[in-house]
Design a protein around this motif. Structure first.
Motif, mmCIF file in Angstrom:
data_model
loop_
_atom_site.group_PDB
_atom_site.id
_atom_site.type_symbol
_atom_site.label_atom_id
_atom_site.label_comp_id
_atom_site.label_asym_id
_atom_site.label_seq_id
_atom_site.Cartn_x
_atom_site.Cartn_y
_atom_site.Cartn_z
ATOM 1 N N SER A 206 -0.922 -1.998 7.444
ATOM 2 C CA SER A 206 -0.240 -1.613 6.197
ATOM 3 C C SER A 206 -0.900 -0.394 5.568
ATOM 4 O O SER A 206 -0.235 0.445 4.962
ATOM 5 C CB SER A 206 -0.227 -2.789 5.211
ATOM 6 O OG SER A 206 -1.509 -3.019 4.645
ATOM 7 N N HIS A 207 -2.211 -0.267 5.719
ATOM 8 C CA HIS A 207 -2.921 0.900 5.182
ATOM 9 C C HIS A 207 -2.801 2.092 6.127
ATOM 10 O O HIS A 207 -2.746 3.246 5.675
ATOM 11 C CB HIS A 207 -4.383 0.554 4.936
ATOM 12 C CG HIS A 207 -4.580 -0.433 3.821
ATOM 13 N ND1 HIS A 207 -4.551 -0.062 2.492
ATOM 14 C CD2 HIS A 207 -4.771 -1.777 3.847
ATOM 15 C CE1 HIS A 207 -4.726 -1.138 1.733
ATOM 16 N NE2 HIS A 207 -4.868 -2.189 2.537
ATOM 17 N N PRO B 16 0.810 -1.232 0.000
ATOM 18 C CA PRO B 16 0.000 0.000 0.000
ATOM 19 C C PRO B 16 0.840 1.279 0.000
ATOM 20 O O PRO B 16 0.522 2.231 -0.726
ATOM 21 C CB PRO B 16 -0.830 -0.130 1.286
ATOM 22 C CG PRO B 16 -0.948 -1.604 1.509
ATOM 23 C CD PRO B 16 0.385 -2.156 1.093
ATOM 24 N N SER B 17 1.902 1.324 0.802
ATOM 25 C CA SER B 17 2.751 2.526 0.831
ATOM 26 C C SER B 17 3.505 2.701 -0.472
ATOM 27 O O SER B 17 3.626 3.825 -0.989
ATOM 28 C CB SER B 17 3.743 2.445 2.000
ATOM 29 O OG SER B 17 3.076 2.568 3.240
ATOM 30 N N VAL C 192 0.313 4.323 5.340
ATOM 31 C CA VAL C 192 0.499 5.001 4.048
ATOM 32 C C VAL C 192 0.691 6.502 4.215
ATOM 33 O O VAL C 192 1.684 7.089 3.746
ATOM 34 C CB VAL C 192 -0.694 4.709 3.108
ATOM 35 C CG1 VAL C 192 -0.613 5.592 1.858
ATOM 36 C CG2 VAL C 192 -0.717 3.236 2.716
ATOM 37 N N ALA D 126 1.215 4.075 -3.051
ATOM 38 C CA ALA D 126 0.939 5.496 -2.829
ATOM 39 C C ALA D 126 2.085 6.364 -3.359
ATOM 40 O O ALA D 126 1.854 7.450 -3.910
ATOM 41 C CB ALA D 126 0.721 5.765 -1.345
#
Length: 320
Positions: A164-165, A9-10, A168, A13
């Motif tokens: 994990s989200h 996720p990161s 971000v 982004a």
């Protein structure tokens, strides 16, 4: 730099947020042991999906690998769930060094399994931290944190995905901090050495349930060991047959009166209730070795346990 799902996720982004990704560094693929081969690691799959260049050295600290890193002339390394420890020469290969997204509130749970260890410990909350990396494992100054409560229903896999989200926005904000850093002044907040705890990688041996433990401890073990290595217990049903290995996937508190039973002993013939050190747990979902997932009730109907059947006490000499 990443390998597992926690990084994706990161990284995505950064890709969609206008940053130029010079290279995606990931661990090399394991040797193929079957026709199908191993499934691709999540970070590798993500990079391939977006046609990003990949660099997968056997050792990131090898002199040739470091020269390759230098050749990209990148400003910053963003490291998450990579699987290799970077030595000073590797950290110095970019202008601003590296930042790392870690799945705990550092300095708690430094190491490979921070999410699992927080859940196994019965913690009420956890979070994510971003540090400016140093050669000491997860020991660099903290650039920022985010905190969240741990649900009493979450498994490690579910919690890790949520964290994990959560990380971000924090990663993006910490990168913004570095755009004005002169490379010399103090950065972030030093970690308190007196508060450091470790989070070593899980082992299969740890996953065997000891019913002599309190119910809360066992519940945390069942949730903390998912998706790997999965909590289990050995059940001897017939004297002339080997003990059956049962993966225990979900338990819940039970109000059943088991005061006359020993820990590990099974009560009742409709619900799969097991006595613990301080009460009882209902096994909601389990998986006999080589079989499908099933409810405790289904298991009892199919296996017809003798009265007073007990789960075995873990044997410290038995390999898992």
């Amino acid at each position: 730099m990443g390998t597992g799902p926690f990084a994706v996720p990161s990284f995505d982004a950064l890709r969609s947020g206008g940053h130029e990704i010079a290279i995606v560094v990931t661990k090399p693929e394991p040797p193929v042991k079957s026709r199908k081969g191993p499934p691709p690691a999540p970070t590798r799959s993500w990079a391939e999906q977006h046609s990003l260049p990949i660099f997968d050295p056997l050792s990131i600290n090898d002199p040739q690998a470091i020269e390759q890193l230098k050749s990209y002339a990148a400003d910053l390394m963003v490291v998450c769930d990579y699987g290799q420890i970077l030595k000073p020469a590797a950290l110095e290969s970019t202008r601003l060094g590296g930042i790392n997204l870690h799945g705990s509130l550092l300095p708690a749970y430094r190491g490979a399994a921070p999410v699992q260890r927080a859940l196994l410990s019965g913690d009420a909350e956890t979070g994510v931290s971003v540090i400016h990396m140093t050669p000491r494992l997860d020991g660099g100054p903290i650039l920022g944190t985010r905190t969240t409560a741990i649900s009493d229903q979450e498994t490690s896999g579910q919690l890790e995905e949520r964290l994990s989200h959560l990380g971000v926005e924090l990663v993006l904000q910490c990168i913004e901090q570095l755009t004005t850093w002169d490379g010399r002044s103090a950065l972030g907040n030093a970690q308190d050495a007196d508060q450091v705890t470790k989070a070593p990688r899980l082992s299969k041996r740890e996953a065997e349930i000891d019913w002599n433990q309190p119910s809360k401890h066992i519940d945390c073990l069942v949730r903390g060991m998912q998706p790997w290595p999965i909590a289990y217990s050995m059940l001897k049903i017939r004297d002339n047959k080997p003990a059956l290995r049962l993966a225990i996937l979900k338990v819940s508190q039970s109000r059943e009166d088991v005061s006359d039973l020993q820990p590990g002993q099974i009560a009742g013939q409709s619900d799969l209730i097991v006595a613990t050190a301080d009460g009882a747990l209902k096994i909601e979902t389990l998986r006999p070795a080589g079989k499908r997932d099933m409810s405790g009730e289904e298991f009892l109907r199919g296996y017809q346990l003798p009265k007073a059947t007990s789960f075995q006490t873990p044997d410290p000499t038995r390999s898992s």
